[in-house]
Design an enzyme around this catalytic site. Sequence first.
Site, PDB file in Angstrom:
ATOM      1  N   ASP A 118      32.420  45.555  47.299  1.00  0.00           N
ATOM      2  CA  ASP A 118      31.005  45.403  46.911  1.00  0.00           C
ATOM      3  C   ASP A 118      30.260  46.597  47.481  1.00  0.00           C
ATOM      4  O   ASP A 118      30.618  47.095  48.550  1.00  0.00           O
ATOM      5  CB  ASP A 118      30.415  44.091  47.468  1.00  0.00           C
ATOM      6  CG  ASP A 118      29.190  43.606  46.680  1.00  0.00           C
ATOM      7  OD1 ASP A 118      28.337  44.449  46.330  1.00  0.00           O
ATOM      8  OD2 ASP A 118      29.093  42.400  46.429  1.00  0.00           O
TER       9      ASP A 118
ATOM     10  N   ASN B 273      19.212  36.782  49.291  1.00  0.00           N
ATOM     11  CA  ASN B 273      20.629  36.422  49.151  1.00  0.00           C
ATOM     12  C   ASN B 273      20.975  35.191  49.989  1.00  0.00           C
ATOM     13  O   ASN B 273      21.961  34.498  49.727  1.00  0.00           O
ATOM     14  CB  ASN B 273      21.556  37.552  49.633  1.00  0.00           C
ATOM     15  CG  ASN B 273      21.460  38.821  48.813  1.00  0.00           C
ATOM     16  OD1 ASN B 273      21.662  39.917  49.325  1.00  0.00           O
ATOM     17  ND2 ASN B 273      21.160  38.698  47.527  1.00  0.00           N
TER      18      ASN B 273
ATOM     19  N   ARG C 252      22.079  31.331  49.114  1.00  0.00           N
ATOM     20  CA  ARG C 252      23.378  30.977  48.524  1.00  0.00           C
ATOM     21  C   ARG C 252      24.560  31.712  49.151  1.00  0.00           C
ATOM     22  O   ARG C 252      25.690  31.252  49.037  1.00  0.00           O
ATOM     23  CB  ARG C 252      23.369  31.203  47.008  1.00  0.00           C
ATOM     24  CG  ARG C 252      23.247  32.649  46.584  1.00  0.00           C
ATOM     25  CD  ARG C 252      23.020  32.753  45.087  1.00  0.00           C
ATOM     26  NE  ARG C 252      23.030  34.131  44.628  1.00  0.00           N
ATOM     27  CZ  ARG C 252      22.036  35.000  44.813  1.00  0.00           C
ATOM     28  NH1 ARG C 252      20.952  34.646  45.474  1.00  0.00           N
ATOM     29  NH2 ARG C 252      22.128  36.230  44.368  1.00  0.00           N
TER      30      ARG C 252
ATOM     31  N   LYS D 202      27.288  44.427  52.637  1.00  0.00           N
ATOM     32  CA  LYS D 202      27.957  43.121  52.565  1.00  0.00           C
ATOM     33  C   LYS D 202      29.408  43.196  53.024  1.00  0.00           C
ATOM     34  O   LYS D 202      29.872  42.312  53.758  1.00  0.00           O
ATOM     35  CB  LYS D 202      27.902  42.570  51.138  1.00  0.00           C
ATOM     36  CG  LYS D 202      26.513  42.076  50.758  1.00  0.00           C
ATOM     37  CD  LYS D 202      26.483  41.455  49.382  1.00  0.00           C
ATOM     38  CE  LYS D 202      25.046  41.013  49.086  1.00  0.00           C
ATOM     39  NZ  LYS D 202      24.881  40.487  47.721  1.00  0.00           N
TER      40      LYS D 202
ATOM     41  N   ASP E 227      28.669  39.628  39.106  1.00  0.00           N
ATOM     42  CA  ASP E 227      27.481  38.998  38.522  1.00  0.00           C
ATOM     43  C   ASP E 227      27.020  39.726  37.269  1.00  0.00           C
ATOM     44  O   ASP E 227      25.880  39.614  36.871  1.00  0.00           O
ATOM     45  CB  ASP E 227      26.349  38.949  39.552  1.00  0.00           C
ATOM     46  CG  ASP E 227      25.909  40.347  39.978  1.00  0.00           C
ATOM     47  OD1 ASP E 227      26.515  41.341  39.507  1.00  0.00           O
ATOM     48  OD2 ASP E 227      24.965  40.455  40.773  1.00  0.00           O
ATOM     49  N   ASN E 228      27.928  40.500  36.638  1.00  0.00           N
ATOM     50  CA  ASN E 228      27.499  41.220  35.426  1.00  0.00           C
ATOM     51  C   ASN E 228      28.661  41.364  34.446  1.00  0.00           C
ATOM     52  O   ASN E 228      29.829  41.401  34.836  1.00  0.00           O
ATOM     53  CB  ASN E 228      26.937  42.596  35.789  1.00  0.00           C
ATOM     54  CG  ASN E 228      27.999  43.503  36.376  1.00  0.00           C
ATOM     55  OD1 ASN E 228      28.690  44.203  35.645  1.00  0.00           O
ATOM     56  ND2 ASN E 228      28.166  43.481  37.692  1.00  0.00           N
TER      57      ASN E 228
ATOM     58  N   CYS F  43      40.080  36.664  24.980  1.00  0.00           N
ATOM     59  CA  CYS F  43      40.518  35.634  24.025  1.00  0.00           C
ATOM     60  C   CYS F  43      39.433  34.565  23.856  1.00  0.00           C
ATOM     61  O   CYS F  43      39.428  33.826  22.883  1.00  0.00           O
ATOM     62  CB  CYS F  43      41.820  34.980  24.482  1.00  0.00           C
ATOM     63  SG  CYS F  43      43.207  36.129  24.547  1.00  0.00           S
TER      64      CYS F  43
ATOM     65  N   CYS G  61      20.859  36.164  36.584  1.00  0.00           N
ATOM     66  CA  CYS G  61      20.309  35.328  37.658  1.00  0.00           C
ATOM     67  C   CYS G  61      18.918  35.772  38.087  1.00  0.00           C
ATOM     68  O   CYS G  61      18.107  34.955  38.511  1.00  0.00           O
ATOM     69  CB  CYS G  61      21.198  35.368  38.878  1.00  0.00           C
ATOM     70  SG  CYS G  61      22.795  34.709  38.560  1.00  0.00           S
TER      71      CYS G  61
ATOM     72  N   CYS H  99       6.956  29.065  23.509  1.00  0.00           N
ATOM     73  CA  CYS H  99       7.876  27.966  23.820  1.00  0.00           C
ATOM     74  C   CYS H  99       7.925  27.848  25.338  1.00  0.00           C
ATOM     75  O   CYS H  99       6.984  28.279  26.030  1.00  0.00           O
ATOM     76  CB  CYS H  99       9.260  28.223  23.222  1.00  0.00           C
ATOM     77  SG  CYS H  99      10.111  29.619  23.952  1.00  0.00           S
TER      78      CYS H  99
END
Lengths: 83, 360
Positions: free
Chosen positions: B57, B65, B68, B81, B125-126, B169, B183, B320
């Site tokens: 990372d 951060n 979580r 990190k 995360d991407n 697949c 996120c 909406c």
Amino acid sequence: MTVLLFGVAKDIVGSPSLSIPTTTNGKRIPRTVGELRTFLGKSYPELEQLSSLAIAVNNAYAQDTKEINSYDEIALIPPVSGG
Amino acid sequence: MESASRYIRQTSFPDFGPEGQARLQQAKVLIVGLGGLGVPVAQYLNAMGVGTLGLMDNDTIALHNLQRQVLYTENDIGKPKVSVAAQKLAAQNSNTRITTYANYLYPENALEIIKQYDLIVDATDNFGTRYLINDACVVLKKPFVYGALQGFEGQVAVFNYDDGPTYRCVFPDPPKAREIPNCNENGILGVLPGIIGTLQALEAVKVLSAKGQVLSGELLLFDGNTQQSRKIELEVNPKNKHITTLQPSYEIPACEIEVPVVNVTEFLQLSKDPRLQLIDVRNAEEFAVHAVPSAINIPLPQLVDKLSSIDFEVPVYFICQSGARSRSAVRIAQDFKPGAQVYSIEGGMTALPDPIKISV
């Protein structure tokens, strides 16, 4: 038939599931997974524009040629990226 | 600290046993991403005795951060990190060989790094990195444990395990920019990555120890809202198993076609005009809870049949809850009346300040 919605499909439709009428009211009823994509795309263009949208029929990944019936449970599964 | 009793609770578990433990100790696992998913994966694999862990990372720890990424503390803010994680994991289990990569995964470094490991954990995360991990693992014939989440939902699978299916697949093509919320836009409930990451750790242990039933050929869908899990049976598309080189880039290009939107500030200005034509495309139940008073409710599924009730001679504004359905509404209206002035309110009701919902 029941269509369960996951990820962004749920956000686009605004509900966790959809019920597709199986009787004719002038509209053509979708008979395959591919026809279901087109059918849903008329009401929700953003669904049709997703680059990848997996569709499962009775908990099995289905190709567009797969035939569907009124008693089938369909799931729309878009990719998610969070981590 | 080496002791025969350290892993006694799992070596005495008949379905795992000393041979399961011996295989874990021989194993090399690369964890790509040390965020919400990567943290529980790293903590459990390290605690359980995986011999070698690679941590990759290039991010530093931020205050937002901590809700979580429960390995990190307030004192760690601003630090990389991987180095903080490596230090804490070494204190948890000093037997593990830990290698850190303070870098992101790119096509230039992916093959060289991944080839040194037995199993890869996709804790990114991407989408770009997810497709890169998939392709690199297919090229090198390595299995990888996939985990991803959005809102209350998570997905888990072991891909490219022996002859099993790959990520492509299920999702052949990467989404275009802004197709799928991330996120940062959508928010994330702290405990969800903990659950999904722990499920990934469980699959990693089963793959490495050759014990239990590996989640290959199936995609697990977890819904934390209803506590329902379901598994989707997958198929192998043989062409996805024959990738031999990586693409030059996995970045997702920004999208060109956007529907016309107005932001909240512009909308607040416009809303002073009493003739404003505002259509709320949420369902009737949502509309009943709270709505802009001047809005007319036409739920999105009924819009096609009710387009003739809209005056396209003047601008039309769709709203909406979050801005997704109103974008659909704009496209439907554009198809019906090409050239008409139709706009989506960006961010929807969620973005509006409270007073507007009652004062317009």
